[in-house]
Design a protein around this motif. Structure first.
Motif, PDB file in Angstrom:
ATOM      1  N   UNK A   1       1.026  -1.064   0.017  1.00 52.39           N
ATOM      2  CA  UNK A   1       0.048   0.053   0.124  1.00 52.39           C
ATOM      3  C   UNK A   1       0.978   1.234   0.006  1.00 52.39           C
ATOM      4  N   UNK A   2       1.788   1.341   0.901  1.00 52.19           N
ATOM      5  CA  UNK A   2       2.929   2.427   0.896  1.00 52.19           C
ATOM      6  C   UNK A   2       3.547   2.582  -0.289  1.00 52.19           C
ATOM      7  N   UNK A   3       4.003   1.486  -1.167  1.00 55.19           N
ATOM      8  CA  UNK A   3       4.788   1.346  -2.257  1.00 55.19           C
ATOM      9  C   UNK A   3       3.596   1.958  -3.500  1.00 55.19           C
ATOM     10  N   UNK A   4       2.493   1.505  -3.174  1.00 53.96           N
ATOM     11  CA  UNK A   4       1.735   2.309  -4.458  1.00 53.96           C
ATOM     12  C   UNK A   4       1.565   3.735  -4.306  1.00 53.96           C
ATOM     13  N   UNK A   5       1.644   4.189  -2.980  1.00 61.47           N
ATOM     14  CA  UNK A   5       1.626   5.673  -2.932  1.00 61.47           C
ATOM     15  C   UNK A   5       3.022   6.465  -3.485  1.00 61.47           C
ATOM     16  N   UNK A   6       4.100   5.700  -2.866  1.00 62.96           N
ATOM     17  CA  UNK A   6       5.384   6.288  -3.120  1.00 62.96           C
ATOM     18  C   UNK A   6       5.670   6.141  -4.851  1.00 62.96           C
ATOM     19  N   UNK A   7       5.256   5.498  -5.575  1.00 67.96           N
ATOM     20  CA  UNK A   7       5.404   5.351  -7.048  1.00 67.96           C
ATOM     21  C   UNK A   7       4.252   6.027  -7.627  1.00 67.96           C
ATOM     22  N   UNK A   8       3.444   6.550  -7.082  1.00 67.26           N
ATOM     23  CA  UNK A   8       2.142   7.246  -7.576  1.00 67.26           C
ATOM     24  C   UNK A   8       1.284   6.404  -8.396  1.00 67.26           C
ATOM     25  N   UNK A   9       1.074   5.080  -8.055  1.00 63.59           N
ATOM     26  CA  UNK A   9       0.408   4.074  -8.870  1.00 63.59           C
ATOM     27  C   UNK A   9      -0.997   4.485  -9.047  1.00 63.59           C
ATOM     28  N   UNK A  10      -1.547   4.077 -10.267  1.00 67.46           N
ATOM     29  CA  UNK A  10      -3.050   4.133 -10.362  1.00 67.46           C
ATOM     30  C   UNK A  10      -3.765   3.078  -9.833  1.00 67.46           C
ATOM     31  N   UNK A  11      -3.233   2.019  -9.486  1.00 65.38           N
ATOM     32  CA  UNK A  11      -3.871   0.676  -9.068  1.00 65.38           C
ATOM     33  C   UNK A  11      -3.033  -0.142  -8.131  1.00 65.38           C
ATOM     34  N   UNK A  12      -3.564  -0.659  -7.156  1.00 67.95           N
ATOM     35  CA  UNK A  12      -3.166  -1.658  -6.376  1.00 67.95           C
ATOM     36  C   UNK A  12      -3.835  -2.927  -6.431  1.00 67.95           C
ATOM     37  N   UNK A  13      -2.837  -4.176  -6.919  1.00 67.78           N
ATOM     38  CA  UNK A  13      -3.730  -5.362  -6.853  1.00 67.78           C
ATOM     39  C   UNK A  13      -2.994  -6.299  -5.870  1.00 67.78           C
ATOM     40  N   UNK A  14      -3.954  -6.806  -4.718  1.00 71.20           N
ATOM     41  CA  UNK A  14      -3.415  -7.454  -3.724  1.00 71.20           C
ATOM     42  C   UNK A  14      -4.094  -9.102  -4.014  1.00 71.20           C
ATOM     43  N   UNK A  15      -3.050  -9.858  -4.274  1.00 71.82           N
ATOM     44  CA  UNK A  15      -3.105 -11.446  -4.659  1.00 71.82           C
ATOM     45  C   UNK A  15      -3.034 -12.073  -3.158  1.00 71.82           C
ATOM     46  N   UNK A  16      -4.247 -12.917  -2.938  1.00 69.03           N
ATOM     47  CA  UNK A  16      -4.260 -13.825  -2.049  1.00 69.03           C
ATOM     48  C   UNK A  16      -4.395 -15.303  -2.326  1.00 69.03           C
ATOM     49  N   UNK A  17      -4.868 -16.201  -1.550  1.00 71.50           N
ATOM     50  CA  UNK A  17      -5.229 -17.399  -1.796  1.00 71.50           C
ATOM     51  C   UNK A  17      -6.679 -17.463  -1.570  1.00 71.50           C
ATOM     52  N   UNK A  18      -7.337 -16.297  -1.709  1.00 71.36           N
ATOM     53  CA  UNK A  18      -9.015 -16.488  -1.348  1.00 71.36           C
ATOM     54  C   UNK A  18      -9.326 -15.391  -2.704  1.00 71.36           C
ATOM     55  N   UNK A  19     -10.318 -15.618  -3.407  1.00 74.35           N
ATOM     56  CA  UNK A  19     -10.659 -14.826  -4.558  1.00 74.35           C
ATOM     57  C   UNK A  19     -11.372 -13.577  -4.010  1.00 74.35           C
TER      58      UNK A  19
END
Length: 413
Positions: free
Chosen positions: A200-218
């Protein structure tokens, strides 16, 4: 020279020349290159995203024995290569798995609890992890750059700028940054604790347009996903919508540190900083990046904050605390001013200049966090005194803020 402010020993001078640079607001581009006047729907927002941070957990990359699963890594890279590097898209990968990858080579049956053995496993596993990614991305002619971070690297101004420049340059040169916590040197005091929050913090750091969190649950469910009758929560517009939803903790594999709790918290941090989030399973990564209906979409709930202040709020561990008088609390919280010695009533802890400290009100509640400009042992003789008085008695170097407003973040209620 610092100007003496009003009540509470604070002043409102703003010398932050970097506010328009790293961490400045960067709205997603609208079709045709202009700025979007209205936020698009979730699936269209995914398709429009040009800079994306993808986070994958240990359980999605390793075998039950603790070693890396080459087939799983290759499957993830296949998806990232397909959806990144085309149509102007850039992918930053935040990858867990270093400690888990180091278990089997060191003869460990499970993730150790003590920090020293975790660091040893990370030292062995990080090389294996990056080597696997390097070989896998090489199939597509893509290079990989390893970026290891601690919270201390990114709450300090110059470190934050350096982290941003490195990541941005890797993307400019067509490489895929693979980010992980620097487990081999991080201590309990400077650890993120889980890579979901780091993502989440890296997404803000690089000024991302989207964060995708991948888990073992859909996605996020309104109960235990294995229980009949539970349903996937398709969209979340704000934290209040999750009141009463029972959120699970650690995953079944036992090789990671997070779980659904940490992912929802990471989504809250990112969404609060203006970054939309998709939470789904690693098996549905292609659907998520293509904008198809999968997982749970977290709508942005706030605007992008000034750069590293988000890190200061969510990734730093205070080395001490300053108790403020009522006037200083109002000045810092309501007027967002710097903190001067005149507004400080007490000092706790052992810290040095540059360390993060907590700012508390008279009832002991944390109201803000900031980087202190003095050592703890220097402060007692400064408390309650104006900077002009201190400059006359101790020298001009004492006519300055204890915590400058550019190094201070107000905490939510």
């Amino acid at each position: 020279m610092a100007a003496e402010g009003g009540a509470g020993g604070a002043h409102e001078e703003n010398t932050d020349s970097h506010q328009g640079g790293v961490g400045a607001d960067r709205a997603p581009a609208a079709p045709g290159g202009g700025r979007a006047d209205a936020r698009p729907g979730p699936r269209e927002a995914v398709r429009q995203a040009r800079r994306i941070v993808v986070k994958v957990g240990s359980s999605s990359l390793t075998t039950r024995a603790g070693g890396l699963d080459a087939d799983r890594v290759d499957a993830l890279v296949d998806v990232l290569a397909q959806h990144g590097g085309t149509r102007g898209r850039e992918i930053v990968l935040v990858s867990s798995g270093a400690i888990a990858a180091g278990l089997a080579p060191l003869g460990l049956e499970r993730r150790p609890r003590d920090l020293a053995r975790q660091q040893a496993a990370a030292s062995v596993g990080q090389g294996l992890l990056v080597a696997r990614y390097t070989a896998s991305f090489a199939r597509y002619g893509r290079g990989v750059g390893q970026v290891l971070l601690t919270s201390d690297d990114t709450s300090r101004r110059t470190h934050y700028r350096n982290a941003y420049r490195t990541l941005d340059q890797l993307l400019t040169m067509g490489a895929v940054p693979v980010v992980n916590e620097n487990d081999t040197v991080a201590t309990d005091e400077i650890r993120f604790g889980d890579n979901d929050r780091l993502a989440a913090l890296v997404a803000h750091l690089v000024r991302a347009d989207l964060l995708v969190l991948l888990s073992d649950v859909d996605g996020l469910y309104d109960g235990d996903p294995s229980t009949p009758g539970t349903r996937r929560i398709e969209e979340v517009h704000g934290p209040a919508e999750l009141d009463g939803v029972r959120i699970g903790s650690a995953g079944r594999a036992g090789v990671g540190t997070g779980g659904m709790v940490t992912k929802v918290e990471a989504a809250r941090i990112a969404a609060g900083a203006g970054v939309p989030v998709v939470l789904t399973s690693a098996a549905r990564a292609a659907d998520a990046l293509a904008g198809r209906d999968t997982g749970t979409w977290f709508h942005p709930t706030g605007r992008r904050a000034a750069g590293r202040l988000l890190w200061l709020a969510h990734a730093s561990t205070p080395a001490g605390a300053l108790t403020l008088d009522e006037g200083a609390v109002r000045a810092v919280v309501d007027r967002r001013t710097s903190l001067l010695p005149a507004g400080i009533a007490g000092v706790e802890g052992e810290f040095t200049a540059g360390d993060p400290v907590e700012l508390r009100d008279q009832q002991g509640r944390a109201v803000a966090r900031g980087l202190v400009a003095f050592d703890a042992k220097e402060l007692p003789r400064l408390l309650g005194r104006s900077t002009h008085e201190l400059a006359r008695e101790l020298g001009p170097e004492y006519e300055r803020e204890v915590v400058h407003r550019d190094d201070l973040v107000v905490l939510g209620p």
